[in-house]
Design a protein around this motif. Structure first.
Motif: not given
Length: 467
Positions: A267-283
């Motif tokens: 699934y192609a992801m626009e820049s920044g989407v995966m970074q925001t999601c992986t940051q949420a995983l830290k929460s």
């Protein structure tokens, strides 16, 4: 705190204690709609102000019928509310006033809800961007130049902008999830069959779409789900009524979370989407959850091919007659779906359902090891409102009008319960969400963990839009 910033259950408690009257709430709601709906266009077919205030006054003088008693509601414009137009965003349907409520709407009415109008949707709910030739475009409350998503875009935008405290929606291909993510609220796709559709046309085969709740907290969603859901004796599928709200206590400590990410790059992801999601995983990890990355559990292309077969087949069954009588009034995406569906053979449909069954069995195995599976809710950020749909993501061409939302399909294909939870904002200042996916019939566990996430983050309350 401003009255309309409060969650729905808080407002309901004020009504029950008589600290707030339904008339006062209705006047505040209509004042808010008057102030911001012109910018957003989330509420459509708004009823007469004096009539609504009279209905609220009557609610103040009658015994409470349920937790929705005296609460202003607007229903997504794909479902019927007696006495209000059901346009479905189509010029073919415009002007047709519903004679009776849809099943889940009648339950909301019995619980005391006051229906003020409808929420905007794409034509026939097709596409994850809310615009249509009847009511126009719905704008994102966090950036009025951007889309609010769809097809429950009007519902999500109304929630985020505080015109409503709780709403309904429907979800075939992410329609309760994508707009929730883009508007910093929660959208819940229940297990298929938990919230009944209307007993009309064919009722056995087309198990893809479902109605469901949206809110600014999972608790509000749980309360509305209790009202909407439960067995309807006129239909062959369904669930017995279930209590959710009083069982919502949950803890993310030691919850086992399987991170599916972008499905191994499928699934192609626009820049920044995966970074925001992986940051949420830290929460999640800070709250004690155990997060593990999972390799793609099933071929993405097989899921997609099965999905577009079953989706086109279902849409053609419903809208096919309009191709002959109203072709010029249908948008190109509807024509494309209908024509694809009409060409399918019975064995092609059967093979798609075989793949669906294989994926269901594989997903069931995953939930032997994990409480939740987690994925991004969307592959792109909210895009310009005048744009029809993204034709490419990160340089990868999208070959259909809805391929850009492929990330929601693994859930939709097999009818799993899924909560889109807000996870904050990207560097562009736009909201994003995560899909919290549970096993079949695991709605309660998803809502419990979603409420724990909400109590630990509180994004909708901390970051309302500045209108």
């Amino acid at each position: 705190m401003n009255l309309l910033d409060r969650d729905a259950l808080e407002i309901s408690a004020l009504l029950e204690s008589r600290e707030l009257s339904a008339e006062e709430l209705m006047k505040a709601t209509l004042k808010r709609i008057e102030a911001v709906n012109g910018k957003i266009n989330a509420i459509v077919s708004l009823r007469d102000r004096d009539t609504l205030i009279a209905e609220a006054r009557k609610a103040d003088n009658t015994p409470r019928r349920g937790w929705l008693h005296g609460m202003p509601l607007a229903v997504k414009d794909l479902a019927n509310v007696a006495g209000i137009e059901t346009s479905m965003g189509s010029p073919i349907m415009a002007g047709q006033v519903a004679k009776q409520d849809s099943v889940f709407v009648s339950r909301m009415r019995r619980a005391g809800g006051l229906f003020i109008g409808k929420t905007n949707t794409p034509e026939f709910g097709l596409g994850s961007h809310t615009f249509n030739p009847v009511h126009g475009h719905t704008h994102n409350p966090y950036d009025l130049s951007k889309s609010a998503g769809g097809s429950s875009g009007g519902a999500a935008a109304a929630l985020a902008s505080r015109m409503l405290s709780v709403t309904d929606g429907s979800d075939m291909m992410g329609s309760l999830r994508n707009p929730a993510a883009w508007c910093n609220v929660y959208g819940f796709r229940p297990s298929w069959g938990r919230v009944p559709a209307d007993p009309e046309n064919e009722m056995f085969l087309h198990q893809l779409s479902t109605n469901g709740p949206m809110g600014r907290s999972p608790a509000d969603i749980a309360a509305l789900l209790e009202v909407q859901s439960g067995w309807d004796s006129s239909q062959p599928h369904g669930f017995l009524p279930e209590i959710f709200l009083d069982r919502l206590m949950g803890d993310l400590a030691f919850a086992r979370i399987g991170w599916l990410g972008d499905w191994g790059g499928a699934y192609a992801m626009e820049s920044g989407v995966m970074q925001t999601c992986t940051q949420a995983l830290k929460s999640f990890e800070r709250m004690g959850s155990i997060v593990e990355e999972i390799a793609p559990p099933f071929p993405a292309e097989q899921i997609w091919d099965a999905w577009i077969t079953l989706r086109s087949w279902s849409i053609a069954a419903k809208l096919g007659p309009l191709l002959e009588t109203h072709r010029d009034d249908l948008k190109p995406e509807a024509i494309w779906e209908i024509e694809r569906g009409l060409k399918l053979s019975a064995m092609e449909v059967n093979q798609a359902s075989v793949v669906r069954s294989q994926w269901f069995r594989k997903a069931a195995e995953l939930f032997e090891d994990y409480d939740l599976l987690v994925m991004p809710t969307a592959q792109v950020w909210p895009f310009p409102v005048e744009k029809r749909y993204p034709k490419s993501i990160a340089g990868k061409s999208m070959d259909t009008y809805h391929r850009w939302m492929e990330v929601v399909v693994p859930v939709s294909l097999i009818g799993l319960p899924c909560l889109s939870a807000p996870i904050g904002f990207g560097e562009n200042g736009l909201p994003m969400g995560l899909q919290l996916i549970g096993p079949a019939r695991g709605d309660l566990r998803v809502l419990q963990l979603g409420q724990a996430w909400h109590e630990g983050t509180g994004f909708p309350g901390k970051h309302p839009p500045n209108l």
